[in-house]
Design a protein around this motif. Structure first.
Motif, short mmCIF file in Angstrom:
data_model
loop_
_atom_site.label_atom_id
_atom_site.label_comp_id
_atom_site.label_asym_id
_atom_site.label_seq_id
_atom_site.Cartn_x
_atom_site.Cartn_y
_atom_site.Cartn_z
N ARG A 1 0.84 -1.20 0.00
CA ARG A 1 0.00 0.00 0.00
C ARG A 1 0.88 1.24 0.00
O ARG A 1 1.98 1.24 0.57
N PRO A 2 0.43 2.32 -0.64
CA PRO A 2 1.21 3.57 -0.63
C PRO A 2 1.38 4.05 0.81
O PRO A 2 0.44 4.00 1.61
N PRO A 3 2.56 4.53 1.15
CA PRO A 3 2.78 4.99 2.53
C PRO A 3 1.99 6.25 2.84
O PRO A 3 1.80 7.11 1.97
N VAL A 4 1.53 6.36 4.06
CA VAL A 4 0.89 7.58 4.56
C VAL A 4 1.96 8.40 5.27
O VAL A 4 2.75 7.85 6.05
N PRO A 5 2.04 9.70 5.02
CA PRO A 5 3.10 10.50 5.64
C PRO A 5 3.13 10.38 7.16
O PRO A 5 2.08 10.28 7.81
N GLU A 6 4.33 10.41 7.71
CA GLU A 6 4.48 10.38 9.16
C GLU A 6 3.81 11.60 9.80
O GLU A 6 3.35 11.53 10.94
N PHE A 7 3.75 12.68 9.06
CA PHE A 7 3.05 13.88 9.52
C PHE A 7 1.62 13.54 9.94
O PHE A 7 1.09 14.10 10.91
N VAL A 8 1.00 12.59 9.23
CA VAL A 8 -0.37 12.17 9.54
C VAL A 8 -0.37 11.11 10.63
O VAL A 8 -1.10 11.22 11.62
N THR A 9 0.43 10.07 10.46
CA THR A 9 0.38 8.94 11.38
C THR A 9 0.87 9.30 12.78
O THR A 9 0.43 8.70 13.77
N SER A 10 1.77 10.28 12.88
CA SER A 10 2.30 10.66 14.19
C SER A 10 1.38 11.60 14.96
O SER A 10 1.58 11.84 16.15
N GLY A 11 0.39 12.17 14.26
CA GLY A 11 -0.49 13.14 14.90
C GLY A 11 0.00 14.56 14.81
O GLY A 11 -0.63 15.48 15.36
N VAL B 1 -4.24 21.57 11.74
CA VAL B 1 -5.64 21.38 11.32
C VAL B 1 -6.49 21.16 12.57
O VAL B 1 -6.22 20.24 13.35
N ALA B 2 -7.49 21.99 12.74
CA ALA B 2 -8.38 21.83 13.89
C ALA B 2 -9.26 20.61 13.71
O ALA B 2 -9.55 20.18 12.58
N GLU B 3 -9.70 20.03 14.82
CA GLU B 3 -10.57 18.86 14.79
C GLU B 3 -11.81 19.15 13.95
O GLU B 3 -12.52 20.14 14.16
N GLY B 4 -12.06 18.28 12.96
CA GLY B 4 -13.23 18.44 12.11
C GLY B 4 -13.03 19.35 10.91
O GLY B 4 -13.85 19.35 10.00
N GLY C 1 -7.16 9.92 5.97
CA GLY C 1 -8.20 10.10 6.98
C GLY C 1 -8.31 8.92 7.92
O GLY C 1 -8.44 9.08 9.14
N SER C 2 -8.25 7.70 7.39
CA SER C 2 -8.35 6.52 8.26
C SER C 2 -7.12 6.39 9.14
O SER C 2 -7.22 5.94 10.29
N ALA C 3 -5.94 6.79 8.64
CA ALA C 3 -4.73 6.73 9.46
C ALA C 3 -4.83 7.67 10.65
O ALA C 3 -4.20 7.44 11.69
N ALA C 4 -5.62 8.74 10.51
CA ALA C 4 -5.82 9.69 11.61
C ALA C 4 -7.11 9.42 12.37
O ALA C 4 -7.57 10.27 13.14
N VAL C 5 -7.69 8.23 12.19
CA VAL C 5 -8.96 7.84 12.82
C VAL C 5 -10.02 8.91 12.56
O VAL C 5 -10.75 9.34 13.46
N GLY D 1 -9.83 12.00 12.13
CA GLY D 1 -9.71 13.19 12.96
C GLY D 1 -9.88 14.48 12.19
O GLY D 1 -10.18 15.52 12.78
N PHE D 2 -9.66 14.44 10.88
CA PHE D 2 -9.86 15.62 10.05
C PHE D 2 -10.72 15.26 8.86
O PHE D 2 -10.85 14.10 8.48
N ALA D 3 -11.33 16.28 8.27
CA ALA D 3 -12.14 16.09 7.07
C ALA D 3 -11.24 16.08 5.85
O ALA D 3 -10.13 16.63 5.86
N VAL D 4 -11.71 15.44 4.78
CA VAL D 4 -10.96 15.39 3.52
C VAL D 4 -11.89 15.73 2.37
O VAL D 4 -13.09 15.46 2.43
#
Length: 642
Positions: A497-507, A513-516, A533-537, A539-542
């Motif tokens: 699978r294409p990697p998701v940036p650590e910027f996203v996975t680390s929180g 980006v504010a919640e929502g 979005g799924s990697a961030a549970v 947490g943000f809209a896309v």
């Protein structure tokens, strides 16, 4: 005169529960509990009746004293472990690296379902609306009821999603679906339908690992989540029996509500299968069906009230709520099966065949039993034709197999213009949204039940066969192996699978980006949106995403996704190298309008993107200089959108 046992009578709704019945009768008009095939010379099914002994003196089957009782914990544990081992054989390539690979051939479907599990966890922990969200396709949102809600599995898997990942939850879900479905069938078969634990085990194996469920394990956990189906079907049968109508209706209603929040499509197929079985019952045994109708309808009414109360809002959301749709994208017959598919071998089986031209894709191989299994089913149906339940199963199986052909016939790999049965239903509500091939899921259940009943009758009939017992059972075992071996599944494939940036996975995204609020992946890609979005549970809209939606605000016809905004199209073209980096004033104006429309806080570009330099040039021209944060470049657009 011996009384028919509960388990014999439970093979089909009859009056045998309260009326003594002569179980030695072998005429075609006998009750569903009658042992069939005794008159056939050399018939395995009739071996027990052909030994010349009085049925009352014949050796009692080993399980006869346990009729109607729950199977022992050891047999349940053995079945569960065996089904788990089989499920791991199918899914092990995913377990090798849950967050690094996609399991199966449909990475887009898996990505969507992972996002759904992530959103369900987000909705559970944040007490959000589980039926509609603007966290995908921001700001217009997605109607989750007109897509795949999976609210109950998402709720149950929330700890796994939050503590692990949505990818891990998906893998747990897709694996345990096979295990739980097999075990559920084993429990219902062993308790209510057959006397042999072996027959119950084989039935569960066929019903959980048939090509239909293995193929749908390529990205469709809402289809393989059939662990309540056996209990639903049995509870419907219970409504035909004298007893506590209100209690039985409430139990059925609770099961329907639970399945509603697991997967509405499977619930609809259960309803179709039950309706066909009821119609067949009425045609084949009209007097008995009419006598049982009042208490059955009473129980259904009780269940209906409970279901109506518990599902009123999500049903409104599905059929009249924001972003609801009607129909399914494309022509019905795109997803229809061909008749030849039933005799062909599925892709992921030991005899894996070429299914191209017989089915839309490898996920929809809901038939593909293979010719040996069809011949075995034919033998079983002929041998047990006197059983009412067998005739009902044959009717249901054949009718649903024909419905899966679509609105026109297709004998081989080419479709004709001759109308087929589904043409009568194609424009009815709900039916117009069906993926037609999935009617064969009902056929699969009919086939599995038929084989379980046949095997049980073989084992029971040969119990008192003396010296012929071993040869007869060996012959039956050989027939069973020959019929089912081609259906044995092989492991699903896996792909990176294409990697998701650590910027996203680390929180780290939370600082930007504010919640929502919306984080815009660059380039704006449907699958990048939901994977991030799924990697961030969630947490943000896309923006955009992968979902079913109406064609337009004035046309509810279903379509995939939405048309990209001008800036999304611009960035996609630059990323593909089909457009230069020059930006006009009109481009800048549209870029500002689009981030305002998305309610975006930031645009994020992976630093390692092959066209990162060109994309940075365009984004700098539209929004001013970005800055590198960890493994991404970030453009803060809050001054433009707040």
């Amino acid at each position: 005169m011996p009384r028919v046992t509960e388990r014999q009578s439970s093979l089909a709704p009859t009056d045998a529960d309260t009326t003594p019945v002569d179980t030695t009768r072998t005429d075609a008009a006998g009750p569903p509990g009658t042992v069939a095939g005794s008159s056939g010379a050399g018939s395995v099914a009739g071996a027990g009746a052909a030994d010349g002994k009085d049925p009352a003196q014949r050796q009692t089957p080993p399980d006869a004293d346990r009729t109607g009782r729950r199977p022992g914990w050891r047999s349940v544990l053995f079945a569960a472990l065996a089904y788990l081992a089989a499920a791991l054989v199918v899914t092990w390539r995913g377990w090798a690296d849950p967050n690094g690979v996609f399991l199966g051939t449909r990475p887009g479907d898996q990505s969507f379902n992972e996002w759904m599990l992530a959103f369900d966890a987000h909705a559970t922990t944040g007490l959000d609306n589980p039926f509609f969200t603007t966290l995908q396709n921001a700001p217009d949102g997605v109607n989750l009821m007109t897509n795949v809600g999976m609210q109950l599995p998402g709720l149950l898997l929330t700890p796994v999603t939050v503590l692990g990942s949505a990818a891990l939850s998906y893998l747990v879900f897709i694996t345990l679906n096979l295990v739980a479905t097999g075990l559920a069938w084993y429990l219902v078969l062993a308790r209510h339908v057959v006397t042999s634990r072996v027959a119950a085990f084989v039935g569960g194996l066929v019903l959980a690992f048939a090509p239909a469920l293995v193929s749908h394990s390529n990205g469709h956990p809402h289809i393989t989540a059939q662990w309540l189906v056996p209990f639903l079907l049995w509870q419907v049968v219970r409504l035909t029996r004298p007893g506590h109508t209100v209690r039985d209706g409430l139990v059925l209603g609770a099961l329907v509500v639970a399945q509603f929040y697991i997967g509405l499509e499977i619930l609809f197929l259960v309803a179709v299968g039950c309706a066909l079985a009821a119609l067949a019952y009425l045609l084949l045994s009209p007097r008995r069906a009419v006598r049982e109708a009042p208490r059955t309808l009473g129980g259904l009414a009780v269940a209906g009230v409970l279901v109506a109360v518990a599902t009123a809002y999500p049903l409104w959301m599905q059929f009249a709520g924001p972003q609801h749709r009607t129909g399914h994208p494309g022509e019905h017959d795109v997803y229809a099966l061909k008749l030849a598919s039933f005799a062909a071998f599925a892709t992921r089986t030991v005899f894996g065949g070429d299914t191209k031209g017989l089915v839309a894709n490898t996920t929809e191989e809901a038939s593909f039993f293979g010719l040996p299994a069809l011949l075995l089913a034919l033998v079983a149906a002929v041998a047990l034709w006197r059983l009412l339940v067998v005739r009902i199963l044959v009717v249901v199986g054949v009718v649903t197999a024909l419905l899966s052909q679509g609105s026109t016939w297709a004998w081989g790999r080419e479709r004709t213009d001759t109308p087929a049965p589904f043409a009568l239903l194609a424009h009815l509500p709900v039916f117009d949204s069906m993926v037609i091939a999935r009617f064969a899921l009902i056929t699969t259940v009919a086939l599995g039940l038929l084989l379980a009943i046949w095997l049980d009758r073989v084992l029971t009939a040969t119990t008192g066969a003396g010296g012929r017992r071993l040869p007869l059972r060996l012959a039956a075992a050989a027939a069973l192996v020959a019929g089912l071996l081609p259906m044995v599944p092989t492991p699903l494939p896996a792909q990176a699978r294409p990697p998701v940036p650590e910027f996203v996975t680390s929180g780290a995204w939370r600082e930007h980006v504010a919640e929502g609020r919306t984080l815009v992946p660059v380039p704006v890609d449907n699958f990048s949106s939901i994977r991030w979005g799924s990697a961030a549970v969630a947490g943000f809209a896309v923006p955009q995403g992968y979902f079913l939606a109406p064609t337009s605000p004035t046309d509810s016809t279903g379509r995939w996704g939405v048309e990209p905004r001008p800036t999304a199209a611009l960035l996609t073209a630059v990323a593909a190298g089909t457009r230069g980096t020059a930006v006009t004033a009109a481009d800048r104006d549209r870029a500002v309008a689009d981030v305002r429309h998305w309610k975006a806080d930031a645009l994020v570009l992976p630093a390692g993107h092959p066209r990162a330099a060109a994309l940075r040039t365009v984004l700098d021209a539209c929004y001013g200089p970005g800055r590198q944060v960890d493994d991404v470049w970030v453009w803060d657009v809050r001054p433009l959108t707040r």
